[in-house]
Design an enzyme around this catalytic site. Structure first.
Site, PDB file in Angstrom:
ATOM      1  N   SER A  32       0.795  -1.231   0.000  1.00 51.94           N
ATOM      2  CA  SER A  32       0.000   0.000   0.000  1.00 51.94           C
ATOM      3  C   SER A  32       0.826   1.278   0.000  1.00 51.94           C
ATOM      4  O   SER A  32       0.320   2.330  -0.345  1.00 51.94           O
ATOM      5  CB  SER A  32      -0.946   0.006   1.191  1.00 51.94           C
ATOM      6  OG  SER A  32      -0.200   0.004   2.394  1.00 51.94           O
ATOM      7  N   HIS A  55      -5.681  -4.355  -0.966  1.00 52.54           N
ATOM      8  CA  HIS A  55      -5.607  -3.284  -1.963  1.00 52.54           C
ATOM      9  C   HIS A  55      -5.765  -3.830  -3.382  1.00 52.54           C
ATOM     10  O   HIS A  55      -5.195  -3.286  -4.322  1.00 52.54           O
ATOM     11  CB  HIS A  55      -4.305  -2.499  -1.799  1.00 52.54           C
ATOM     12  CG  HIS A  55      -4.241  -1.795  -0.489  1.00 52.54           C
ATOM     13  ND1 HIS A  55      -4.844  -0.570  -0.270  1.00 52.54           N
ATOM     14  CD2 HIS A  55      -3.704  -2.164   0.700  1.00 52.54           C
ATOM     15  CE1 HIS A  55      -4.661  -0.210   0.993  1.00 52.54           C
ATOM     16  NE2 HIS A  55      -3.973  -1.161   1.595  1.00 52.54           N
ATOM     17  N   LYS A  77     -12.416  -1.622   2.455  1.00 50.29           N
ATOM     18  CA  LYS A  77     -11.819  -0.712   1.459  1.00 50.29           C
ATOM     19  C   LYS A  77     -12.746  -0.682   0.220  1.00 50.29           C
ATOM     20  O   LYS A  77     -13.725   0.053   0.236  1.00 50.29           O
ATOM     21  CB  LYS A  77     -10.399  -1.157   1.140  1.00 50.29           C
ATOM     22  CG  LYS A  77      -9.485  -1.124   2.396  1.00 50.29           C
ATOM     23  CD  LYS A  77      -8.032  -1.273   2.047  1.00 50.29           C
ATOM     24  CE  LYS A  77      -7.143  -1.595   3.251  1.00 50.29           C
ATOM     25  NZ  LYS A  77      -7.188  -0.640   4.367  1.00 50.29           N
TER      26      LYS A  77
HETATM   27  N1  PLP Z   1      -3.736  -5.644   5.174  1.00 55.79           N
HETATM   28  C1  PLP Z   1      -3.419  -4.562   4.448  1.00 55.79           C
HETATM   29  C2  PLP Z   1      -2.455  -4.712   3.316  1.00 55.79           C
HETATM   30  C3  PLP Z   1      -3.984  -3.316   4.745  1.00 55.79           C
HETATM   31  O1  PLP Z   1      -3.660  -2.227   4.028  1.00 55.79           O
HETATM   32  C4  PLP Z   1      -4.904  -3.214   5.822  1.00 55.79           C
HETATM   33  C5  PLP Z   1      -5.513  -1.924   6.200  1.00 55.79           C
HETATM   34  O2  PLP Z   1      -4.951  -0.880   6.166  1.00 55.79           O
HETATM   35  C6  PLP Z   1      -5.196  -4.370   6.553  1.00 55.79           C
HETATM   36  C7  PLP Z   1      -4.610  -5.566   6.208  1.00 55.79           C
HETATM   37  C8  PLP Z   1      -6.179  -4.319   7.678  1.00 55.79           C
HETATM   38  O3  PLP Z   1      -7.478  -4.247   7.137  1.00 55.79           O
HETATM   39  P1  PLP Z   1      -8.728  -3.910   8.059  1.00 55.79           P
HETATM   40  O4  PLP Z   1      -8.929  -2.444   8.003  1.00 55.79           O
HETATM   41  O5  PLP Z   1      -9.863  -4.694   7.481  1.00 55.79           O
HETATM   42  O6  PLP Z   1      -8.370  -4.369   9.437  1.00 55.79           O
END
Ligand code: PLP
Length: 421
Positions: A208, A236, A267
């Protein structure tokens, strides 16, 4: 009776204001916390939160006055966070199934909508089964410990998301960290890990901070060569990467080679909250028995389930929304590159505008907001030293005019601060 007592209790609390705990230990803790907070401010890494007074979307009102702000920093890739059909589905599910379950899943917290959404997620990813969590953070926290024992090994990209890192910390498997997207290093680590019973390669599908896409074809080839399993975090990617928005595995043609997918509903898929694991049925069955964030945390609220379920329906009906986002991403990337900026990654709606200097990223982001464009600067320790950037995220609901206004503002601000000639 209940109401009167509650009102009294609340009033009593309101009249007294917050109470500070007394005693030497509490005073010592306060002093230590204040000093730690001062250190964070001193290091220039303090994170402030801007308060939004409207729905999430391409145009925002900020609390305290800012209105008509164009938002370029949400993970609302498909614009479904405020899609009318998604909202309506959430309201209907709230009315039909209530505010919440007051229970974890295995006691009395599973409704038909939870089971239906799990079936839908598995169908969307073309996997055998799926399990819901309160977040993808929880899905990542739960999977490694439930799946891997000290006889096994996990090989993780060094830039994986914090929740993968934490999930791996919680498990007792042997841990190998390979250099970011470095296939030579992964191969060396796989060779070292041959002595273990089972090997699991864990990677973000899309990273990200850079918007770069993991080399999944190469990872899967190595996994095959060294008899390893592949796990990807698709937060993402789900909903918009690949011809039908299935994700990085679809984009790179390896849907049948990736064993486990974790992703988020928070998201592109409605943006509320929630996460999941999808993969082989016995794995999902095991997670229901062993995964601690699943077993010991409340069921996903019905309204959230309703929103995500509708978001998936919309994506399975048509890939038009995902395609519109791809066209807008292309417009932004090509216009910014033509203006003289360096945009990291390729073909992904995460478009980091690389600036290098942390102060420059911070003052430019502030100046962009003064021009009505909401973007955020990232610097060390979130990204490596000397690689500060402003991360722009494109959404299907940005108009071409929104994109062009953003590029114009970047060009003006970039010239003003000498980031451009
Ligand atoms: N994995 C990645 C790559 C993320 O960018 C995020 C959130 O920023 C998460 C996991 C965590 O997701 P959640 O908001 O559903 O806890």
């Amino acid at each position: 009776m209940w109401r009167v007592a509650t009102v009294r209790a609340v009033r009593g609390c309101g009249a007294g204001g917050p109470r500070a705990a007394s005693g030497a230990a509490a005073a010592q803790l306060r002093k230590r916390l204040e000093s730690e907070l001062e250190d964070i401010r001193g290091a220039g890494t303090w994170k402030t939160e801007r308060v939004i007074a409207s729905r999430q979307g391409p145009h925002l009102h900020l609390a305290g006055g800012g209105s008509g702000i164009i938002n370029f920093c949400a993970n609302n890739y498909l614009g479904l966070s405020s899609h009318p059909e998604v909202i309506r589905a959430g309201v209907e599910t709230l009315e039909n199934f209530g505010a919440g379950l007051s229970s974890v899943r295995f006691i009395c917290g599973t409704q038909s909508i939870h089971k239906d959404l799990e079936v839908k997620i598995a169908r969307f990813h073309q996997r055998e089964d799926a399990i819901l969590y309160a977040s993808c953070f929880d899905a990542n926290a739960g999977i490694f410990e439930a799946l891997l024992t000290p006889e096994d090994a996990v090989l993780s990209d060094e830039l994986n998301h914090a929740s993968i890192i934490d999930g791996i910390r919680l498990c007792k498997a042997n841990k190998y960290r390979y250099k970011h997207m470095d296939m030579q290093d992964l191969e060396a680590k796989l060779q070292e890990a041959q002595k273990h019973r089972l090997r699991l390669v864990a990677t973000d599908g899309v990273f990200s901070m850079d918007g770069d896409i993991a080399p999944l074809q190469e990872i899967c080839q190595l996994a095959q060569k060294y008899d390893a399993l592949v796990f990807i975090d698709e937060c993402h990617a789900t909903g918009f990467l690949g011809p039908n928005g299935r994700g990085t595995d679809e984009l790179l043609g390896v849907m049948d080679k990736v064993t486990i997918i974790n992703s988020t509903l928070g998201k592109a898929l409605g943006g509320a909250a929630g996460g999941y694991t999808t993969g082989p049925k016995p794995l999902i069955d095991l997670l229901r028995q062993r995964s601690r964030p699943y077993l010991f945390s409340n069921s996903l609220p019905p309204a959230v389930v309703g929103c995500a379920s509708k978001a998936l329906d919309l994506l399975m009906e048509s890939n038009a929304i995902a395609q519109s986002m791809a066209a807008k991403t292309q417009r932004f990337r090509s216009k910014m590159t033509a203006a003289g900026f360096t945009i990291s990654g390729k073909d992904h709606p995460i478009c980091p505008v690389m600036l290098g200097d942390a102060r420059l990223a911070s003052v430019m982001a502030e100046d962009m907001l003064n021009r009505g464009i909401y973007v955020i600067g990232f610097s060390y320790p979130v990204v490596p030293k000397g690689k500060a950037r402003i991360r722009v995220q494109i959404s299907a609901v940005h108009s071409d005019e929104d994109i062009d206004r953003c590029v114009e503002a970047f060009t003006e601000v970039g010239r003003k601060h000498r980031a451009l000639p």
